[in-house]
Design a protein around this motif. Structure first.
Motif, short mmCIF file in Angstrom:
data_model
loop_
_atom_site.label_atom_id
_atom_site.label_comp_id
_atom_site.label_asym_id
_atom_site.label_seq_id
_atom_site.Cartn_x
_atom_site.Cartn_y
_atom_site.Cartn_z
N GLU A 67 11.14 1.93 -11.83
CA GLU A 67 9.85 2.23 -12.44
C GLU A 67 9.62 1.52 -13.77
O GLU A 67 8.48 1.26 -14.15
N LEU A 97 8.29 -4.34 -14.30
CA LEU A 97 6.93 -4.75 -13.95
C LEU A 97 6.83 -5.18 -12.49
O LEU A 97 5.74 -5.18 -11.92
N TYR A 118 7.98 -3.57 -10.00
CA TYR A 118 7.87 -2.38 -9.17
C TYR A 118 6.45 -2.29 -8.60
O TYR A 118 5.46 -2.36 -9.35
N TRP A 155 3.27 -0.33 -9.99
CA TRP A 155 2.36 -0.80 -11.04
C TRP A 155 1.17 -1.56 -10.46
O TRP A 155 0.10 -1.58 -11.06
N VAL A 165 -1.11 1.16 -9.63
CA VAL A 165 -1.79 1.59 -10.86
C VAL A 165 -2.97 0.67 -11.17
O VAL A 165 -4.06 1.14 -11.53
N GLU A 166 -2.77 -0.63 -11.03
CA GLU A 166 -3.85 -1.59 -11.30
C GLU A 166 -5.05 -1.37 -10.37
O GLU A 166 -6.21 -1.38 -10.81
N PHE A 217 5.52 7.56 -8.87
CA PHE A 217 6.28 7.64 -10.13
C PHE A 217 6.88 9.02 -10.34
O PHE A 217 6.34 10.04 -9.90
N LYS A 251 8.14 7.79 -15.10
CA LYS A 251 7.03 7.19 -15.84
C LYS A 251 5.68 7.74 -15.37
O LYS A 251 4.65 7.09 -15.56
N ALA A 263 1.92 6.25 -16.16
CA ALA A 263 1.18 5.71 -15.02
C ALA A 263 -0.16 6.41 -14.84
O ALA A 263 -1.19 5.76 -14.60
N THR A 277 -3.88 4.75 -15.32
CA THR A 277 -4.85 4.86 -14.24
C THR A 277 -6.13 5.54 -14.73
O THR A 277 -7.25 5.07 -14.47
#
Length: 407
Positions: A9, A12, A14, A17, A20-21, A136, A139, A143, A147
């Motif tokens: 986690e 970067l 992972y 993420w 999340v984007e 997650f 984190k 996260a 978001t």
């Protein structure tokens, strides 16, 4: 393997993420549309001769329908994952805005917001937040905060943009542009969003020492109800302000473009609040972070009540954004923290229903109070009282145990 995934986690690379984007983008466009209603409200009211309560009632109808849809969207996400839900959400968001450019009757306004936008937002927010929670553990707060900062980014971008488009081309063209933007943004979301491995849910819950609750079990805990009503009152205060902030400012002689910028500035401030609160909640604890953010919101509402000059509003907007961004960036993590991951989409959907009731009450009552008193001051007092109640309820929240279930 699950332990290895959790250890990833912090990297970067992972894939969580990337999720999340994509969830950030979905929240940005969905809630950019939601927040921009404040920019359109006064124009719709004046062009068609509708009262502000009648016009704001469409947003209340959206909040209520969104409540129902959120629970259904959460259940579908638990069963089938977020991708199919995201497709329907993007199409409804874009379609609602395109159709808004053609309305001539009040029922058309309610149709676009209550049904199309209602499902569009429900199919964006609830599934995305539940999906990120599942990716997650260590984190999760950060996260979720990142978001949720998409909500603030949406306000920062779309509120000033909508104000400029309305001033330059009219509100109908503005709606077409926003609809086209929504359709474009959802293309990469549909491609890259995906659920976390199903087999990880039970193991992650065991590592967090949290029992998995079903929705029925969660409904029998005090934790769910204190969380839900705390969110309800906080949302009531927040959305009464955000839906009426542009009319409130323009009524004081502030130009529409500046009022739209200030609304966007509040959204920009909320991005800071969401990310920083998400990070701090992983370090200091969610509950203390939540209560602190509520208290900050209370202080800024008192400031707004007495603000008279332009400089006072420029101080209010970003700081109010930080305050509500702080609690909004943390509160979405509580369902997974308190009730585990197995039914987090469904439980999160229920909590969103309660929050949506607050949104509906706040947005409608703001217009109703204005129509009666011709002032927004009493609305602000209502928001101060609601935030105080939210603080009290948050102080009563604690992690549930299955042995504490009510009969």
């Amino acid at each position: 393997m699950i332990t290895d995934n959790i250890g990833q986690e912090s990297k970067l690379s992972y894939y969580g993420w990337v999720v999340v984007e994509m969830a950030f983008l979905a929240n940005m466009i969905a809630f950019g549309i939601v927040y921009s209603f404040s920019v359109f409200l006064k124009m719709l009211s004046s062009d068609f001769g509708w009262t502000r309560a009648m016009t704001a009632g469409a947003f209340s109808a959206y909040a209520i329908s969104h409540d129902v849809f959120a629970l259904f969207a959460g259940w579908l996400t638990d069963k089938f994952g977020p991708r199919v839900i995201a497709i329907t959400g993007g199409l409804c968001l874009a379609g609602s805005m395109i159709l808004m450019s053609h309305i001539t009757m009040i029922w058309e306004l309610y149709l676009c917001y209550a049904f199309l936008l209602g499902w569009g937002v429900a199919a964006s927010y609830t599934p995305m937040m539940a999906t990120v929670s599942r990716w997650f553990t260590l984190k999760r707060g950060l996260a979720i905060g990142l978001t949720a900062s998409g909500l603030g980014a949406g306000s920062l971008v779309l509120s000033p943009l909508a104000a400029w488009l309305i001033s330059s081309y009219g509100w109908r063209i503005a709606y077409v542009f926003v609809g086209a933007m929504a359709f474009t943004v959802f293309i990469p979301i549909v491609i890259f969003i995906k659920k976390s491995p199903m087999e990880s849910y039970e193991v992650k819950s065991q590592m967090e020492a949290i029992a998995d609750f079903s929705l029925v079990e969660a409904l029998r805990t005090r934790a769910l109800w204190t969380l839900s009503f705390s969110w309800l009152f906080a949302a009531l205060a927040l959305w009464a302000i955000m839906i009426h902030i542009v009319p409130l400012l323009t009524d004081k002689g502030i130009p529409l473009t500046i009022a739209g910028f200030l609304a966007g500035l509040a959204g920009g401030g909320s991005m800071i609040g969401r990310i920083s609160a998400g990070f701090l909640s992983d370090k200091l604890g969610r509950k203390i972070t939540l209560i602190t953010a509520y208290f900050f919101q209370l202080v800024m509402l008192i400031w707004l009540l007495f603000a008279k000059e332009m400089w006072g509003f420029f101080i209010f907007a970003p700081l109010f954004g930080i305050s509500f961004g702080g609690w909004a960036g943390v509160i979405a993590a509580f369902p997974a923290d308190y009730f585990g991951l197995k039914a987090t989409g469904t439980i999160f959907g229920f909590v969103v229903i309660m929050a949506g009731i607050g949104v509906a009450i706040g947005s409608f009552m703001g217009g109703y109070i204005f129509d009666i008193t011709h002032s927004y001051n009493y609305m602000i007092v209502m928001c101060i009282l609601a935030t105080f109640v939210a603080i009290v309820l948050a102080s009563l929240m604690k992690t549930p145990e299955k042995g504490d279930l009510y009969a």
